[in-house]
Design an enzyme around this catalytic site. Structure first.
Site, PDB file in Angstrom:
ATOM      1  CG  PHE A 141       1.054   1.032   7.660  1.00 24.48           C
ATOM      2  CD1 PHE A 141       2.406   1.359   8.350  1.00 24.48           C
ATOM      3  CD2 PHE A 141       0.089   0.158   8.249  1.00 24.48           C
ATOM      4  CE1 PHE A 141       2.618   0.576   9.462  1.00 24.48           C
ATOM      5  CE2 PHE A 141       0.261  -0.210   9.326  1.00 24.48           C
ATOM      6  CZ  PHE A 141       1.595  -0.191  10.161  1.00 24.48           C
ATOM      7  CG  ASP A 226      -4.538  -2.794   3.122  1.00 22.75           C
ATOM      8  OD1 ASP A 226      -5.809  -2.910   4.100  1.00 22.75           O
ATOM      9  OD2 ASP A 226      -3.352  -3.129   3.673  1.00 22.75           O
ATOM     10  CE  LYS A 255      -6.064  -0.367  10.765  1.00 20.07           C
ATOM     11  NZ  LYS A 255      -5.331  -0.472  11.969  1.00 20.07           N
TER      12      LYS A 255
HETATM   13  C1  LIG Z   1      -4.132  -0.203   5.502  1.00 17.16           C
HETATM   14  C2  LIG Z   1      -3.689  -1.059   6.642  1.00 17.16           C
HETATM   15  N1  LIG Z   1      -3.427  -2.233   6.347  1.00 17.16           N
HETATM   16  C3  LIG Z   1      -2.993  -3.193   7.133  1.00 17.16           C
HETATM   17  C4  LIG Z   1      -2.850  -2.689   8.439  1.00 17.16           C
HETATM   18  C5  LIG Z   1      -2.240  -3.557   9.571  1.00 17.16           C
HETATM   19  O1  LIG Z   1      -3.218  -4.103  10.349  1.00 17.16           O
HETATM   20  P1  LIG Z   1      -2.698  -4.743  11.791  1.00 17.16           P
HETATM   21  O2  LIG Z   1      -2.324  -3.667  12.808  1.00 17.16           O
HETATM   22  O3  LIG Z   1      -4.319  -5.373  12.462  1.00 17.16           O
HETATM   23  O4  LIG Z   1      -1.909  -5.926  11.638  1.00 17.16           O
HETATM   24  C6  LIG Z   1      -2.938  -1.523   8.856  1.00 17.16           C
HETATM   25  C7  LIG Z   1      -3.205  -0.981  10.351  1.00 17.16           C
HETATM   26  O5  LIG Z   1      -3.019   0.191  10.737  1.00 17.16           O
HETATM   27  C8  LIG Z   1      -3.680  -0.392   7.859  1.00 17.16           C
HETATM   28  O6  LIG Z   1      -3.960   0.677   8.013  1.00 17.16           O
END
Ligand SMILES: Cc1ncc(COP(=O)(O)O)c(C=O)c1O
Length: 402
Positions: A141, A226, A255
């Site tokens: 994700f 990530d 976040k």
């Molecule tokens: C590991 C990871 N990458 C990217 C994202 C995407 O972040 P955003 O919702 O701020 O676009 C999330 C969101 O849950 C995430 O958990």
């Protein structure tokens, strides 16, 4: 009269149904606790999917935001402002790297990392034009943009949103042999979550991340971590890759970087990598704005002491011990690190959604994922007493279902 039902109906009436929220209408928050419009209190065990690592309205973050609101909030990157360098320096130092590129949301930071990796591939590695590939993991994700959902393996996230962006190769998460077979001369990056959050807080087998690092070095490929959900103290370290002594080529952060106040994301990398971008090739009107930088600088200062990471490690051990004791009592398995847990509820008892609804009735906010799994990620300011109370509520929900 209770205000919750009307507020829920109004929200349902006026929004696209791209979420299925729990029936709780929050009005304010303080630390690890929130209060709804009818005055009921809840322990927030989701913490905005880790965007609230420092809790609701941490006094130092609120103070930094207030001070900046009184001075200047937005300039665009057409000009430099006086909060910008401090934030970028602080974050680069926290990551032990050279350069930072600030954006707003997590997905934007992932998109940034993808663009940087492709350009690095063409200009530094020498991949023929248009042939760059990025290896990603099953059940990943990384966000919701059209390019990112192109390499999602979750039908809900991906189906009906094509045509899809090419250039991604998917391998099973945690399988080094599969990764080694997938990386070739066109591979510009391996993009992974060090712990897969949305997939259910899946921790890869020991040695996997170190193996990915070795493989990327051998094949001259970038390792993009990530750490949007796993980073910034959540797992008991600043970054989850640290558990295996790994330093990635690019950190993707978001976040908690915004302190639960403003959306702040960033990519951090060495000069040879992030330095490939030239003026005009990438940007964002709001990315790196003064308010974001002022809050982000304070976030970095909070993390620089190591206090939150230590809290997360110690309280996380307590949480995992308590959850471990529920295995066989309605819990099938528990995974995670630090103050982050994926809890598989016995599907014969209830779904994850039902577990979260019953927890909410008892004053604990958590979120389900994939069938019978619930995720717990309380703010790092939570106390041991709060955790014990939440564990009691979970035990009671399981007991009542057995
Ligand atoms: C590991 C990871 N990458 C990217 C994202 C995407 O972040 P955003 O919702 O701020 O676009 C999330 C969101 O849950 C995430 O958990």
């Amino acid at each position: 009269m209770l205000r919750t039902p009307a507020a829920l109906a109004d929200a349902e009436r006026w929004t696209a149904h791209n979420y299925h929220p729990l029936p709780v209408v929050i009005a304010d928050g303080d630390g690890a606790w929130v209060t709804d419009v009818d005055g009921r209190r809840y322990l927030d065990c989701l913490a905005g999917y880790s965007a609230l690592n420092f809790g609701h309205r941490h006094p130092r973050l609120i103070e930094a935001a207030h001070a900046q609101l009184d001075r200047i909030t937005l300039t665009s990157r057409a000009f430099v402002h006086d909060q910008f360098a401090d934030f970028c320096r602080g974050l680069a130092e926290l990551c032990g790297t050279d350069l930072v590129l600030p954006m707003n949301t997590g997905a934007e930071a992932v998109e940034t990392a993808i663009k940087v990796a492709r350009k690095w591939g063409y200009r530094v590695k020498g991949v023929p034009d248009g042939r760059a590939t990025i290896v990603v993991a099953e059940n990943n994700f990384h966000g919701r943009t059209t390019t990112i959902v192109s390499f999602s393996t979750d039908p809900d996230a991906r189906d009906d949103f094509g045509p899809y962006t090419p250039g991604f190769v998917t391998v099973p998460y945690g399988d080094l042999d599969a990764l080694a077979a997938a990386v070739d001369d066109t591979t510009v990056a391996v993009l992974l979550e060090p712990i897969q959050g949305e997939a259910g807080v899946l921790v890869p087998p020991a040695g996997y991340l170190a193996g990915v690092r070795r493989l990327c070095d051998e094949r001259n490929t970038l390792f993009i971590a990530d750490e949007i959900q796993s980073g910034l103290g959540r797992t008991g370290r600043t970054f989850a890759v640290e558990h295996e002594g790994v330093v990635p080529d690019m950190y993707v952060l978001g976040k908690a970087l915004g302190g639960g106040i403003v959306p702040v994301s960033a990519v951090a990398a060495r000069r040879e990598v992030l330095g490939v971008l030239k003026p005009g090739e990438h940007g964002s009107t709001f990315g790196g704005n003064p308010l974001a930088c002022a809050v982000g600088t304070e976030v970095v200062k909070l993390l620089a002491t190591g206090e939150f990471q230590r809290r997360s490690a110690a309280l996380g051990a307590h949480l995992h011990a308590g959850l471990g004791a529920l295995v066989g009592q309605g819990v099938v398995a528990v995974r995670g690190r630090g103050l982050w847990a994926g809890v598989d509820i016995d599907p014969a008892l209830m779904t994850g959604r039902q577990a979260c609804e019953r927890l909410a009735e008892r004053g604990v906010l958590a979120k389900d994922t994939h069938g019978s799994t619930i995720r717990l990620a309380p703010p790092l300011v939570v106390t041991e007493g709060d955790l014990d109370w939440a564990l009691e509520q979970l035990a009671a929900v399981l007991r009542e279902a057995r």
